[in-house]
Design a protein around this motif. Structure first.
Motif, PDB file in Angstrom:
ATOM      1  N   SER A   4       0.815  -1.252  -0.008  1.00 53.88           N
ATOM      2  CA  SER A   4      -0.003   0.108  -0.143  1.00 53.88           C
ATOM      3  C   SER A   4       0.964   1.167  -0.053  1.00 53.88           C
ATOM      4  N   LEU A   5       0.757   1.857  -1.100  1.00 53.29           N
ATOM      5  CA  LEU A   5       1.620   3.098  -1.105  1.00 53.29           C
ATOM      6  C   LEU A   5       0.784   4.378  -1.767  1.00 53.29           C
ATOM      7  N   ASN A   6       1.347   5.647  -1.739  1.00 53.90           N
ATOM      8  CA  ASN A   6       0.754   6.743  -2.534  1.00 53.90           C
ATOM      9  C   ASN A   6       0.352   6.286  -3.869  1.00 53.90           C
ATOM     10  N   VAL A   7      -0.853   7.040  -4.545  1.00 54.94           N
ATOM     11  CA  VAL A   7      -1.226   6.326  -5.732  1.00 54.94           C
ATOM     12  C   VAL A   7      -0.114   6.419  -6.824  1.00 54.94           C
ATOM     13  N   SER A   8       0.345   7.484  -7.011  1.00 54.85           N
ATOM     14  CA  SER A   8       1.319   7.924  -8.021  1.00 54.85           C
ATOM     15  C   SER A   8       2.453   7.061  -7.764  1.00 54.85           C
ATOM     16  N   LEU A  22      -9.267   4.630 -10.252  1.00 55.87           N
ATOM     17  CA  LEU A  22     -10.358   4.006  -9.611  1.00 55.87           C
ATOM     18  C   LEU A  22     -11.199   5.054  -8.596  1.00 55.87           C
ATOM     19  N   ASP A  23     -12.192   4.651  -8.186  1.00 57.83           N
ATOM     20  CA  ASP A  23     -12.961   5.483  -7.158  1.00 57.83           C
ATOM     21  C   ASP A  23     -12.700   4.722  -5.900  1.00 57.83           C
ATOM     22  N   GLU A  24     -12.977   5.607  -4.888  1.00 54.45           N
ATOM     23  CA  GLU A  24     -12.548   5.132  -3.470  1.00 54.45           C
ATOM     24  C   GLU A  24     -13.208   3.978  -3.339  1.00 54.45           C
ATOM     25  N   ASN A  25     -12.350   2.900  -2.712  1.00 60.96           N
ATOM     26  CA  ASN A  25     -13.063   1.526  -2.309  1.00 60.96           C
ATOM     27  C   ASN A  25     -13.184   0.790  -3.555  1.00 60.96           C
ATOM     28  N   GLU A  26     -13.117   0.960  -4.813  1.00 58.95           N
ATOM     29  CA  GLU A  26     -12.989   0.380  -5.946  1.00 58.95           C
ATOM     30  C   GLU A  26     -11.864  -0.683  -6.183  1.00 58.95           C
ATOM     31  N   THR A  27     -11.998  -1.895  -6.812  1.00 60.85           N
ATOM     32  CA  THR A  27     -10.885  -2.847  -6.971  1.00 60.85           C
ATOM     33  C   THR A  27     -10.765  -3.232  -8.381  1.00 60.85           C
ATOM     34  N   THR A  28      -9.857  -3.618  -8.896  1.00 64.94           N
ATOM     35  CA  THR A  28      -9.684  -3.930 -10.376  1.00 64.94           C
ATOM     36  C   THR A  28      -8.445  -5.099 -10.431  1.00 64.94           C
ATOM     37  N   LEU A  29      -8.588  -5.689 -11.350  1.00 61.70           N
ATOM     38  CA  LEU A  29      -7.377  -6.673 -11.750  1.00 61.70           C
ATOM     39  C   LEU A  29      -6.628  -6.031 -12.901  1.00 61.70           C
ATOM     40  N   VAL A  30      -5.417  -5.755 -12.824  1.00 67.48           N
ATOM     41  CA  VAL A  30      -4.501  -5.584 -13.938  1.00 67.48           C
ATOM     42  C   VAL A  30      -3.564  -6.429 -14.104  1.00 67.48           C
ATOM     43  N   ILE A  31      -2.949  -6.574 -15.394  1.00 71.63           N
ATOM     44  CA  ILE A  31      -1.982  -7.630 -15.911  1.00 71.63           C
ATOM     45  C   ILE A  31      -0.579  -6.778 -15.378  1.00 71.63           C
ATOM     46  N   GLN A  32       0.300  -7.897 -14.911  1.00 76.29           N
ATOM     47  CA  GLN A  32       1.871  -7.453 -14.822  1.00 76.29           C
ATOM     48  C   GLN A  32       2.274  -7.154 -16.152  1.00 76.29           C
ATOM     49  N   PRO A  33       2.997  -5.920 -16.246  1.00 83.75           N
ATOM     50  CA  PRO A  33       3.886  -5.729 -17.501  1.00 83.75           C
ATOM     51  C   PRO A  33       4.607  -6.955 -18.004  1.00 83.75           C
ATOM     52  N   LYS A 168      -8.416   0.858  -4.250  1.00 79.89           N
ATOM     53  CA  LYS A 168      -8.070   2.231  -4.234  1.00 79.89           C
ATOM     54  C   LYS A 168      -8.639   2.451  -2.619  1.00 79.89           C
ATOM     55  N   GLY A 169      -7.703   3.240  -1.982  1.00 83.98           N
ATOM     56  CA  GLY A 169      -8.223   3.614  -0.583  1.00 83.98           C
ATOM     57  C   GLY A 169      -8.325   5.311  -0.621  1.00 83.98           C
ATOM     58  N   LYS A 170      -8.571   5.980   0.298  1.00 85.96           N
ATOM     59  CA  LYS A 170      -8.681   7.431   0.561  1.00 85.96           C
ATOM     60  C   LYS A 170      -7.728   8.261  -0.282  1.00 85.96           C
ATOM     61  N   ASN A 171      -6.453   7.816   0.214  1.00 86.63           N
ATOM     62  CA  ASN A 171      -5.344   8.312  -0.503  1.00 86.63           C
ATOM     63  C   ASN A 171      -4.096   7.467  -0.920  1.00 86.63           C
ATOM     64  N   THR A 172      -4.525   6.242  -0.843  1.00 88.76           N
ATOM     65  CA  THR A 172      -3.473   5.066  -1.121  1.00 88.76           C
ATOM     66  C   THR A 172      -4.145   4.181  -2.238  1.00 88.76           C
ATOM     67  N   LEU A 173      -3.239   3.378  -2.692  1.00 90.84           N
ATOM     68  CA  LEU A 173      -3.622   2.236  -3.667  1.00 90.84           C
ATOM     69  C   LEU A 173      -2.876   1.010  -3.322  1.00 90.84           C
ATOM     70  N   LYS A 174      -3.760  -0.025  -2.900  1.00 97.54           N
ATOM     71  CA  LYS A 174      -3.162  -1.109  -2.324  1.00 97.54           C
ATOM     72  C   LYS A 174      -3.160  -2.199  -3.607  1.00 97.54           C
ATOM     73  N   ALA A 175      -2.026  -3.013  -3.605  1.00101.84           N
ATOM     74  CA  ALA A 175      -1.402  -3.869  -4.795  1.00101.84           C
ATOM     75  C   ALA A 175      -1.309  -5.257  -4.177  1.00101.84           C
ATOM     76  N   GLU A 176      -2.062  -6.128  -4.625  1.00 98.22           N
ATOM     77  CA  GLU A 176      -1.693  -7.575  -4.112  1.00 98.22           C
ATOM     78  C   GLU A 176      -1.462  -8.464  -5.413  1.00 98.22           C
ATOM     79  N   GLN A 177      -0.520  -9.326  -5.477  1.00 95.90           N
ATOM     80  CA  GLN A 177      -0.079 -10.209  -6.538  1.00 95.90           C
ATOM     81  C   GLN A 177      -0.836 -11.345  -6.575  1.00 95.90           C
ATOM     82  N   VAL A 178      -1.340 -11.538  -7.925  1.00 93.67           N
ATOM     83  CA  VAL A 178      -2.422 -12.848  -7.752  1.00 93.67           C
ATOM     84  C   VAL A 178      -2.161 -13.393  -9.314  1.00 93.67           C
TER      85      VAL A 178
END
Length: 330
Positions: A4-8, A22-33, A168-178
């Motif tokens: 979990s870090l600052n979004v940028s 993302l909107d706050e509390n929204e989740t999504t899956l994105v492919i790793q580069p 997406k959190g309030k001011n952060t973006l959390k990422a989990e590898q799946v």
């Protein structure tokens, strides 16, 4: 492990090239580069793009990228109108974001009804994810369309890619590898996974006239690897029935020698042949292949479909190296 870090900062750290607004509390899956370079992913992408181009040949539509060519709804509109027999009262060319998202909403409403009416949980795409060029969402949609409208198309089995689950959190973006599964493995298919059929079963059922062509393809694949042992197969079914050629082929494909004391080099009884085939199927599993969809006795009993299923698993895994090993014409 989740990060979990600052979004940028996180977007830069993950080196993501997809829109993750993302909107706050929204989740999504994105492919790793790095997943874009995965051989199975590339193969699946190629099959999907070929299917689209073949389907829309008469419309003079040609796509080159799963990520970039579907976000505005133009190609999906053509596919829906041709395959789903639905005529949409929307402009073919949508230039503004508002018109594009409105158009995508109508298209996906129609597609969802046709593709996932019995199980809405299969919907792994949204208007937002398609419009934002989310590769995984677009892949899931195209795969489901192929399975529904063109079940005889052979999709590679067991394709999974590394992805990030973003929240997406309030001011952060959390990422989990799946790991995200795109197509089921062979065992899931054989156990009745509703999203796909065994490719060999499909050919025997839907296009029996193509069986000899597929048999010749598998025969060429086997001979290409057995040539190093100065062996030649002329009958795909009978010459694999005692298990010897199958054991030798596996050794050639995976680069190991199977000790002669572990199988019967000249089997005489049915029991010895079953022993050989059973050993070969166990070696396949040890090599990371899916669990065998057939029983050893089926191979011994000269069941053409069973033999082709086993060889197709090997072909699907090793065909890239098979092509590379073929002599080049001068």
């Amino acid at each position: 492990m989740a990060t979990s870090l600052n979004v940028s900062d996180l977007m830069k750290d993950l080196q993501l090239d997809e829109d993750c607004d993302l909107d706050e509390n929204e989740t999504t899956l994105v492919i790793q580069p790095n997943a874009y370079r995965d051989e199975q992913f590339l193969q699946l992408s190629e099959v999907l793009l070929d299917w689209v181009n073949c389907t829309l040949r008469e419309e003079n539509v040609k796509v080159r990228s799963v990520k970039d060519d579907f976000f505005d709804g133009l190609v999906l509109q053509h596919l829906l109108e041709k395959l789903g027999r639905v005529k949409l009262a929307v402009p073919e060319i949508a230039l503004s974001e508002e018109i594009q998202t409105h158009k995508l909403n109508l298209i996906l409403q129609n597609l969802d009804k046709q593709l996932c009416a019995q199980d809405p949980s299969k919907v792994k795409w949204t208007v937002k994810s398609i419009h934002s060029k989310n590769t995984l969402a677009t892949m899931h949609l195209l795969i489901r369309m192929v399975q529904h409208f063109s079940p005889k198309v052979l999709l590679p089995h067991g394709v999974s890619v590394k992805a990030y689950l973003l929240e997406k959190g309030k001011n952060t973006l959390k990422a989990e590898q799946v790991m995200e599964e795109l197509t089921p493995n062979q065992l899931q298919v054989e156990r009745g996974c509703p999203s796909s059929d065994n490719p060999i079963d499909v050919i025997f059922r839907v296009s029996p006239e193509k069986v000899p062509q597929v048999e010749q393809m598998l025969l060429a694949f086997a001979n290409g690897h057995l040539a190093g042992l100065h062996l030649d197969i002329t009958d795909l079914v009978t010459q694999f029935a005692d298990g010897v050629m199958l054991v030798l082929l596996l050794g050639q494909l995976s680069g190991y020698f199977v000790p002669l004391h572990s199988y019967y080099l000249s089997p005489e009884s049915r029991e010895q042949k079953v022993h050989n085939v059973k050993l070969a199927l166990e070696l396949m599993e040890d090599d990371g292949n899916p669990m065998s969809p057939v029983q050893p006795e089926e191979i011994v009993d000269v069941d053409a479909k069973a033999a082709m299923k086993i060889l197709y698993i090997l072909y699907n895994k090793h065909k890239a190296s098979s092509i590379a090993s073929q002599p080049q014409s001068s």
